[in-house]
Design an enzyme around this catalytic site. Sequence first.
Site, PDB file in Angstrom:
ATOM      1  N   CYS A  45      -6.374  -0.394  -6.324  1.00 43.53           N
ATOM      2  CA  CYS A  45      -6.095   0.883  -5.673  1.00 43.53           C
ATOM      3  C   CYS A  45      -5.478   1.848  -6.686  1.00 43.53           C
ATOM      4  CB  CYS A  45      -5.161   0.620  -4.495  1.00 43.53           C
ATOM      5  SG  CYS A  45      -3.754   1.692  -4.379  1.00 43.53           S
ATOM      6  N   GLU A  46      -6.023   3.047  -6.742  1.00 41.49           N
ATOM      7  CA  GLU A  46      -5.556   3.979  -7.770  1.00 41.49           C
ATOM      8  C   GLU A  46      -4.219   4.636  -7.422  1.00 41.49           C
ATOM      9  OE1 GLU A  46      -8.770   6.714  -8.301  1.00 41.49           O
ATOM     10  OE2 GLU A  46      -7.953   8.171  -6.884  1.00 41.49           O
ATOM     11  N   HIS A  47      -3.778   4.485  -6.197  1.00 45.19           N
ATOM     12  CA  HIS A  47      -2.488   5.076  -5.822  1.00 45.19           C
ATOM     13  C   HIS A  47      -1.306   4.216  -6.245  1.00 45.19           C
ATOM     14  CE1 HIS A  47      -4.928   7.226  -2.509  1.00 45.19           C
ATOM     15  NE2 HIS A  47      -4.833   7.980  -3.590  1.00 45.19           N
ATOM     16  N   HIS A  48      -1.533   2.881  -6.229  1.00 47.06           N
ATOM     17  CA  HIS A  48      -0.422   1.967  -6.545  1.00 47.06           C
ATOM     18  C   HIS A  48      -0.735   1.017  -7.696  1.00 47.06           C
ATOM     19  CE1 HIS A  48       0.053   3.095  -2.261  1.00 47.06           C
ATOM     20  NE2 HIS A  48       1.336   3.128  -2.558  1.00 47.06           N
ATOM     21  N   GLN A  68     -10.944   2.948  -1.554  1.00 41.36           N
ATOM     22  CA  GLN A  68     -12.010   2.202  -0.870  1.00 41.36           C
ATOM     23  C   GLN A  68     -13.111   3.112  -0.304  1.00 41.36           C
ATOM     24  OE1 GLN A  68     -10.684  -0.865   1.872  1.00 41.36           O
ATOM     25  NE2 GLN A  68     -12.624  -0.797   2.958  1.00 41.36           N
ATOM     26  N   CYS A  90      -1.143  -3.192  -1.572  1.00 42.51           N
ATOM     27  CA  CYS A  90      -0.135  -2.130  -1.499  1.00 42.51           C
ATOM     28  C   CYS A  90       0.310  -1.889  -0.054  1.00 42.51           C
ATOM     29  CB  CYS A  90      -0.650  -0.842  -2.131  1.00 42.51           C
ATOM     30  SG  CYS A  90      -2.111  -0.159  -1.343  1.00 42.51           S
ATOM     31  N   HIS A 100      -5.568  -4.610   1.308  1.00 46.04           N
ATOM     32  CA  HIS A 100      -4.891  -3.858   0.248  1.00 46.04           C
ATOM     33  C   HIS A 100      -3.480  -4.402   0.072  1.00 46.04           C
ATOM     34  CE1 HIS A 100      -7.676  -0.258  -0.040  1.00 46.04           C
ATOM     35  NE2 HIS A 100      -8.202  -0.985   0.927  1.00 46.04           N
TER      36      HIS A 100
HETATM   37 ZN    ZN Z   1      -2.496   1.654  -2.611  1.00 47.63          ZN
END
Ligand code: ZN
Length: 194
Positions: A76-79, A117, A147, A145
């Site tokens: 995941c590119e956010h976390h 995703q 995260c 996920h």
């Molecule tokens: Zn994430």
Amino acid sequence: MVDEKKVKEAITLLLEGIGEDVNREGLKDTPDRIARMYKEILAGNDDDAAVHLSKCFHADNNEIVLEKDIVFYSMCEHHMMPFFGKAHIAYIPDGKVVGLSKLARTVEVFARRLQIQEQMTAQIADAIMEELKPQGVMVVLEAEHLCMTMRGVKKPGSKTVTMIARGAFESDSGLKNMFFQMLNCGKETSGDCV
Ligand code: ZN
């Protein structure tokens, strides 16, 4: 392209930032290990789905093709935490088909990157539409996920499901229904699914 030197420096800094002793035995090789690991799990940035999907061949039978339960691991590119699960891909050929392993390859190309995703689902569908020019394509991803599940926001094991329909699948709800029937085929106890 992963710059191993930069990643090593960054991981050292990160370890210092979280209060670790970067010289202790267990962490000594960690920056190097992570740099090499990123090379592998982010290799999709240097890969091209078109290369895999161009290896198609002619077919007269234009019946729906479903490849289900393609296992994937992404980040995941956010976390920068893993999300992983299964991809299900169906397409209706228009004279051209690919080997089933190429669909799995296509999933890998887009999974091995920093991802969202929803975006990954669309990228897989669009690559197949572009290269294979089928009558339609349908992609479903179901993934856990870390995260979300590791931080206690949601229960462990909970899944995010995303779906993209292109071409004939987009306009024809009968085809969508057939897709879900085929997807559930084998999960039923009666075994008389179509
Ligand atoms: Zn994430």
